[in-house]
Design an enzyme around this catalytic site. Structure first.
Site, short mmCIF file in Angstrom:
data_model
loop_
_atom_site.label_atom_id
_atom_site.label_comp_id
_atom_site.label_asym_id
_atom_site.label_seq_id
_atom_site.Cartn_x
_atom_site.Cartn_y
_atom_site.Cartn_z
CG HIS A 193 -1.97 0.97 1.21
ND1 HIS A 193 -3.27 0.70 1.86
CD2 HIS A 193 -2.02 2.27 0.77
CE1 HIS A 193 -3.79 1.91 1.55
NE2 HIS A 193 -3.20 2.90 0.93
CD GLU A 200 -4.24 -3.11 0.53
OE1 GLU A 200 -4.87 -4.13 1.15
OE2 GLU A 200 -3.77 -2.25 1.43
CG HIS A 209 -7.46 -2.60 8.66
ND1 HIS A 209 -7.20 -2.58 9.94
CD2 HIS A 209 -6.61 -1.63 7.98
CE1 HIS A 209 -6.60 -1.31 10.11
NE2 HIS A 209 -6.05 -0.95 9.13
#
Length: 257
Positions: free
Chosen positions: A43, A73, A201
């Site tokens: 990310h 991401e 997450h």
């Protein structure tokens, strides 16, 4: 079977805290793949606080060499800036198998909410089309229990990724039933619309099995923070293998139902 994509952002955090090249993000990713992980997630953020664009390109080469998926991401609305070309341009250079769009701002420590489709749906549509033209599968980060999944399907998304932070917090408190119910409803609504379901997450060895037992047909989990933290104690290879054992057990249990 649910696939495991290991997020290696935290390796880059440690490297950047000292400068230089160690620990090596590509070597860490290679170790995860050697242990059996199915893919790598990154990310990159515009402030380059951890994963940098050069890391993304190096990991793309590793993914191609290893025959696994790279998942990038990021916030597609964040403008380019010095050292960061923008999310779409980075995907154009790296050609990941999957692009996961996340509505995170510069000031966020970590991603903590999904898209508001009433607000963002039409803005997302042309960006999704651009990414799909690059050959990327597109996943959208969503809150469990969110509204507007029909919009996600209409604008061309292939998958959603359920934000599992609230579930993980509830599991740590000892009662995740309400949060799990939101996740289950969201997964089933997405699947009825033809969308695949990912999750990520704060998933960990302590809560992953409970999540997978409840939420049907999760295609992929992206795990980084907990996995890297656990690996400090047990070692990276052993920790990846422990996650894979949980996924195998969940698959076997699903097949027995």
């Amino acid at each position: 079977m649910t696939l495991l994509s290991v997020n290696v952002n935290k390796i880059a955090v440690l490297r950047n805290s000292r400068g230089g090249l160690e620990p090596d993000v590509v070597r860490a990713a290679r170790t995860c793949l050697y242990a059996g992980a199915h893919g790598i997630t990154v990310h990159p953020r515009p402030d380059q606080r951890h994963i940098r664009p050069d890391d993304v390109l190096a990991l793309a080469a590793l993914a191609d060499e290893s025959g696994v998926e790279l998942n990038i991401e990021g916030n597609p609305f964040a403008p380019p800036r010095d050292g960061y070309p923008g999310f779409i341009a980075l995907c154009d250079a790296a050609r990941p198998a999957q692009a996961t769009l996340v509505p995170d701002g510069d000031g966020q420590i970590t991603s903590d909410h999904g898209f508001d489709f009433a607000r963002d749906g039409e803005r997302l549509a042309p960006l999704i089309a651009e990414l799909k033209a690059l050959g990327c599968r597109v996943s959208l980060f969503v809150d469990a229990g969110c509204e507007g999944l029909e919009t996600a399907a209409r604008i061309g998304a292939d998958r959603i990724e359920i934000y599992t932070g609230p579930f993980a917090d509830a599991a740590a408190r000892g009662d995740a039933s309400a949060e799990l119910a939101h996740c289950v409803r969201t997964a089933r609504e997405a699947q009825a619309l033809g969308l695949g379901v990912n999750a990520g997450h704060d998933l960990s060895q302590g809560n992953l099995e409970e999540f997978l037992e409840a939420v049907p047909e999760v295609l992929e989990v992206s795990i980084g923070h907990a996995l890297i933290g656990e690996a400090l104690y047990a070692g990276l290879q052993r920790t990846v293998q422990a996650y894979l054992a949980i996924l195998d057990d969940a698959t076997a249990a699903a097949n027995r139902r």
